[in-house]
Write an enzyme that holds these catalytic residues in place. Structure first.
Site, PDB file in Angstrom:
ATOM      1  CG  HIS A  80     -93.304  98.411 -16.177  1.00 56.56           C
ATOM      2  ND1 HIS A  80     -93.424  99.491 -16.244  1.00 56.56           N
ATOM      3  CD2 HIS A  80     -94.063  97.640 -17.075  1.00 56.56           C
ATOM      4  CE1 HIS A  80     -94.699  99.942 -17.132  1.00 56.56           C
ATOM      5  NE2 HIS A  80     -94.986  98.742 -17.684  1.00 56.56           N
ATOM      6  CG  ASP A  86     -94.978  95.536 -20.785  1.00 55.58           C
ATOM      7  OD1 ASP A  86     -95.353  96.381 -20.030  1.00 55.58           O
ATOM      8  OD2 ASP A  86     -94.827  95.818 -22.029  1.00 55.58           O
ATOM      9  CG  HIS A 137     -91.624 100.193 -20.966  1.00 58.65           C
ATOM     10  ND1 HIS A 137     -91.625  98.852 -20.995  1.00 58.65           N
ATOM     11  CD2 HIS A 137     -93.097 100.185 -20.767  1.00 58.65           C
ATOM     12  CE1 HIS A 137     -92.735  98.369 -20.896  1.00 58.65           C
ATOM     13  NE2 HIS A 137     -93.681  99.106 -20.655  1.00 58.65           N
ATOM     14  NE  ARG A 164     -98.672  95.348 -23.140  1.00 59.79           N
ATOM     15  CZ  ARG A 164     -98.531  95.123 -21.790  1.00 59.79           C
ATOM     16  NH1 ARG A 164     -98.235  96.440 -21.120  1.00 59.79           N
ATOM     17  NH2 ARG A 164     -98.892  94.167 -21.422  1.00 59.79           N
TER      18      ARG A 164
END
Length: 394
Positions: free
Chosen positions: A177, A179, A326, A341
């Site tokens: 995906h 993000d 990723h 994150r």
């Protein structure tokens, strides 16, 4: 993170069970270790309501960078490109000490290389957030966890022995995906710092949208440049509700170009992902299904486009969500893997046509530009007079 929180299976006794899909971590009891060093950063799911996101002004910091990146590279002990197309590791730089000039150069490097890695970084989460704000206003995720200490701009990645992924709940392609690509202004230079790491396992892979675009035939490139696709937050929100969790902001669906242009490099990148892209707009469903399946398989299966990183505690990665997808590996259970994150918004995705009409510049194929810099002239449509099908001898 993932669009689907849970699934059900029917065991031999006929009683349905919820299955844990690691692409999205529903709440549950943790491993009960009350002395855990980073307990304040364990996941929390507050029952709050946020307003819909509006448009925000974002100017890519890579546009202000010295193309040679002399200040950033000059501070490094070593700079290593991990593959020809994606991934760079920098040693000897303390991210807490970066000047604004070096931050701009980092933004451009990430825009060119897709993902950049640093190890042994002591910056705390507040310093990580401050660094991320240099690249753009920070995103707050509507469904995935924040920290127990209440840091709403932090996305928590956490797994321990209490959460064992069940492979019957997902397939590996689904885990790839970009993000929150469904947002009006999806993320740009995103960072993830691992604060607790398995001794082995839990690697992350990234795949280059630049390289995927470059690998296609000219006809396919042109075809994809004219398409748009729907990116959806619906399944992710539905997963929260199925798990009894609040959805902190109403889910949206957004149409983005299938090929977008990075504002700092001017390079074209395929911009779809298995996690959130649902269909291509304006074409028959069978055609959409075939094209997306082909692109998704290239993202997940073509090793020429990928880099894989083995984390260590205090490693941090910066990747550009506009040009890479990723996926994590979930091979480390029952060990703890905990990361934080920070996710700056980027600009609204720009199609090739819009980029060229707005800037007056031609959008480029990254690979052709790299070859040009190396003094190599490649005729894209040329065919050798004695062309023969060739494979590999590896």
């Amino acid at each position: 993170m993932a669009p689907v929180a849970t699934a059900t299976s029917v065991p031999t006794n006929g009683t349905p069970q919820k299955l844990f899909n690691p692409f999205y971590s529903p709440p549950g009891d943790d491993d009960g270790n009350n002395s855990y060093k980073y307990a304040e950063f364990r996941p929390a799911y507050p029952d709050v309501s946020w307003k819909p996101l509006g448009e925000v002004e974002v100017v890519d910091r890579g546009l202000f960078a010295d193309p040679s990146k002399a200040s950033l590279f000059g501070a490094a002990a070593k700079v290593t490109h991990l593959t020809p197309v994606i991934g760079t590791e920098i040693l000897g730089v303390d991210l807490r000490q970066l000047s604004d000039k070096q931050k701009d150069e980092l933004a451009l490097l990430v825009a060119e290389r897709g993902v950049v890695f640093f190890r042994d970084q002591e910056l705390d989460i507040h310093e990580q957030l401050d660094l991320a704000r240099h690249f753009g206003p920070l995103h707050k995720h509507a469904t995935t966890p924040i920290t127990r200490s209440g840091l709403e701009e932090v996305h928590v990645v956490y797994n321990d022995a209490s959460r064992r992924p069940d492979p019957s709940a997902f397939n590996k392609i689904e885990l790839w995906h970009s993000d929150v690509s469904y947002e009006l202004q999806p993320p740009s230079t995103t960072s993830l710092k691992v604060i607790t790491c398995p001794e082995v396992g839990g690697d992350t892979l990234w795949s280059s949208g630049y390289a995927l675009y470059s690998s296609l035939s000219p006809g396919m490139q042109t075809y994809l440049e004219g398409l748009t696709a729907l990116h959806s937050a619906v399944a992710q929100a539905d997963g929260n509700r199925a798990a009894g969790l609040a959805v902190r902001r109403t889910e949206i669906e957004t149409i983005h170009p299938v090929v977008r242009v990075h504002p700092a490099t001017g390079w074209k990148s395929v911009y779809v992902n298995p996690g959130f892209t649902r269909r291509i707009i304006g074409v028959p469903k069978p055609e959409s299904d075939v094209i997306l399946t082909f692109l998704f398989r290239q993202i997940s299966e073509n090793p020429d486009h990928q880099v894989r990183f083995k984390w260590q505690t205090n490693s941090i990665a910066f990747w550009d969500n506009r040009i890479v997808t990723h996926s994590a590996t979930f091979d480390f259970w029952p060990a703890v893997r905990h990361a934080l994150r920070a996710t700056p918004h980027g600009e609204k995705p720009t199609s090739v046509e819009d980029y060229e009409s707005r800037t007056g510049r031609e959008a480029k194929d990254r690979q052709l530009e790299v070859w040009k810099q190396q003094g190599i002239k490649v005729e894209q449509n040329a065919k050798s007079k004695s062309a023969k099908a060739r494979g590999y001898n590896d």
